[in-house]
Design an enzyme around this catalytic site. Structure first.
Site, PDB file in Angstrom:
ATOM      1  N   ASP A  91       0.946  -1.195   0.080  1.00 37.70           N
ATOM      2  CA  ASP A  91       0.027   0.156  -0.025  1.00 37.70           C
ATOM      3  C   ASP A  91       0.824   1.427   0.045  1.00 37.70           C
ATOM      4  OD1 ASP A  91       0.946  -0.518   2.473  1.00 37.70           O
ATOM      5  OD2 ASP A  91      -0.995   0.166   3.727  1.00 37.70           O
ATOM      6  N   GLU A  92       2.121   1.176  -0.237  1.00 41.56           N
ATOM      7  CA  GLU A  92       2.816   2.517  -0.218  1.00 41.56           C
ATOM      8  C   GLU A  92       4.046   2.214  -0.828  1.00 41.56           C
ATOM      9  OE1 GLU A  92       4.649   4.029   3.500  1.00 41.56           O
ATOM     10  OE2 GLU A  92       4.492   1.950   4.375  1.00 41.56           O
TER      11      GLU A  92
END
Length: 453
Positions: free
Chosen positions: A105-106
Site C-alpha cells: 500500500d505504499e
C-alpha cells in the site's frame, strides 16, 4: 538533500479495509476491521469509521471488539489486495522508472526521473494530483495520501499530514520550519521507549532534539539510532529511491519428516523461526511491516496468513508475537508438514519497541531445513470446492443458485453469506450448511494488468 521537491511518497488510505468496503457495498461507510479474527488475533487495518472508536493497527482483535463490537471483522483477501496494489504500482511506474515499493500500500517515486518539463512546485504538485486521480480510477475508487519533498524522510512525513485523501508538497527551504514544532515521534525509529528516554532528557519536539549534540544522543539511545536522529532532526536525508530491492522478503521455513500435531511444539518452532528471521533482517540492515505464517497441512493443503504492522520492525519478539497469533487462528489438528515465518514490506528503518515486549518471547531458530523463500500462499483453482476446516469471514464465495457473495460469518456447521459484489447494491443474507456442495470459494480469473496509460 535535493534542491527540488522531487521525492513522492504515496500511501493508500486504510488499504485493506478500503478494498473490502469497495467490494462489499453493505460495508461502505461502516466500521471494518481486517486481521486475525480469533481471540488472539491482531488488527492489520481498520477503516476510518472504526478508527473513530479507537481501533488501530497492531491492536489485539479482542480489544478492538471491545471498542467497536458492531464493526465487520474480516480475515482478509490477499488476492484482492495484491491485484489493487499491482494496478497502483503500474500507474507509478508509468510515471517514473524509479519506484520503490515499501509494501502493498505504499511506495516512493523519484519525480526527477519522470520526464517532467521542470521540477518547480507547480509542476510536481500537478503531477502528484494526476497520480492520485489515476490511482482512484484504476482501483475502482480507492484513495491515496501523497507527500512530496526533497527527501524520502520528509515525503513520508508529508503524506501523513492530511490523511485521508490528501496532498502535501513541502517547498524546499521550508523543511526545518515545518519539522521543528513536531513531536519527536514523527521521526522513523522513535517508538515509545525512545520517546520516554528523550522525555526524561527534556526533549519533546524536533526543535529540542536538534539542540542536542550527537554524542549526547548516542549516549541516550545508542549509536545507530542516535546518529540517525541527529541527522533527521536537521532534515538531513540523502537516501536515493531504489527501484528494485535485492530481497522482497526474508523468511525461514522447515519441512518435517513426521507431521507435527503438538501445538506447543509448533508454537516453539514458530517462535524460533521468528528469531532467525529477525537475525537475518538485522544482519542486512532491514526491517519489515508484514509478518506471514505459512503452513502446509498433512494433505498438502498450503495456508498462508499475514498481519501488517503500522511501521517496520526487526524485533524478534514482535515478529514472534504476530506469528504465534496467526498460528492460533489455524486448525492444525490433522497434522502439519511445513511451518514457515516470513517478513515482507522491507524497509531500511525500524519503529522501535512497537509492542514493548520482552526479548524472551523470541529465540533463534535451530531448524535445519531453512531457506529464504517468499511466504506466498498457493492459491486454489478458481471455483474449486473449499476444502478448509472453516469459512473465513470476508472470503469470496459463489453459490450455484444465488451467485457470488462473501462469508458474513460461520460456525457450528453453518455458513452465512451476503450475496453482493462491488458492482451490485447491498445484497441479501442467506445461511447454508458448511458442507453445502453448491457453495464454493471464488477466485477471480487470471487477467493481464490494464495499461496504466
Amino acid at each position: 538533500m535535493r534542491a527540488h521537491a522531487s521525492v513522492l511518497h504515496l500511501d493508500l488510505d486504510a488499504f485493506f479495509a478500503a478494498v473490502e468496503q469497495r467490494d462489499k457495498p453493505s460495508l461502505r461507510g461502516k466500521p471494518v476491521v481486517v486481521g486475525g479474527v480469533g481471540g488472539r488475533g491482531v488488527v492489520s487495518t481498520a477503516s476510518y469509521e472504526a478508527r473513530a472508536y479507537g481501533v488501530r493497527s497492531a491492536m489485539s482483535t479482542r480489544e478492538a471488539r471491545a471498542r467497536c463490537p458492531h464493526a465487520a471483522y474480516l480475515s482478509g483477501r490477499f488476492d484482492a489486495y495484491r491485484a489493487s496494489s499491482a494496478a497502483v504500482m503500474a500507474v507509478l511506474r508509468a510515471c517514473s522508472p524509479l519506484v520503490e515499493p515499501l509494501s502493498l500500500d505504499e511506495a516512493f517515486v523519484d519525480l526527477a526521473e519522470a520526464g517532467l518539463p521542470d521540477l518547480e512546485l507547480a509542476t510536481v504538485t500537478a503531477q502528484a494530483e494526476e497520480l492520485r486521480a489515476r490511482v482512484h480510477e484504476v482501483t475502482g475508487g480507492l484513495t491515496a495520501s501523497v507527500g512530496v519533498a526533497s527527501s524520502k524522510f520528509l515525503a513520508k512525513i508529508a503524506s501523513d499530514l492530511r490523511k485521508p485523501d490528501g496532498l502535501v508538497v513541502i517547498e524546499p527551504g521550508t523543511e526545518l520550519e515545518m519539522l521543528r514544532p513536531m513531536h519527536v515521534s514523527v521521526i522513523p525509529g522513535v517508538g515509545p521507549a525512545t520517546v520516554e528516554r528523550l522525555r526524561r532528557a527534556g526533549v519533546h519536539t524536533v526543535a529540542e532534539l536538534e539542540r542536542i549534540s550527537q554524542d549526547e544522543l548516542v549516549s541516550l539511545v545508542g549509536k545507530a539510532l542516535g546518529q540517525g536522529l541527529y541527522h533527521l532532526a536537521r532534515a538531513e536525508d540523502d537516501r536515493p529511491v531504489v527501484a528494485d530491492r535485492e530481497a522482497k522478503s526474508v523468511s525461514v521455513e522447515g519441512t518435517y519428516e513426521h507431521d507435527l500435531t503438538d501445538r506447543p511444539q509448533m508454537t516453539a518452532i514458530v517462535t524460533r523461526q521468528a528469531g532467525e528471521v529477525a537475525k537475518r533482517l538485522r544482519s542486512h540492515g532491514l526491517s519489515g511491516r508484514t509478518v506471514t505464517l505459512k503452513v502446509r497441512l498433512y494433505d498438502f493443503t498450503t495456508l498462508s496468513r499475514s498481519s501488517t504492522l503500522p511501521a517496520p520492525t526487526d524485533d524478534p519478539a514482535t515478529i514472534a508475537r504476530l506469528a504465534r497469533a496467526l498460528l492460533t487462528d489455524l486448525d492444525t489438528s490433522g497434522g502439519v508438514r511445513l511451518l514457515g515465518v516470513g517478513v515482507s514490506g522491507l524497509a531500511d528503518w525500524i519503529q522501535e519497541d512497537l509492542f514493548a515486549t520482552s526479548d524472551e518471547d523470541a529465540g533463534e531458530s535451530d531448524q535445519a531445513p531453512a531457506d529464504d523463500v517468499p511466504a506466498e500462499p498457493e492459491p486454489d483453482q478458481a471455483g474449486a470446492k473449499w476444502t478448509g476446516t472453516a469459512w473465513s469471514p470476508g472470503m469470496d464465495v459463489v453459490h450455484a443458485e444465488h451467485g457470488r457473495g462473501w462469508v458474513w460469518g460461520a460456525g457450528k456447521g453453518v455458513v452465512t453469506v451476503r450475496f453482493e459484489t462491488a458492482e451490485t447494491p447491498p445484497g441479501p443474507v442467506r445461511s447454508f450448511r458448511a458442507d453445502d456442495p453448491e457453495l464454493s470459494r471464488w477466485r477471480p480469473p487470471e487477467t493481464e494488468q490494464p495499461d496504466p496509460q
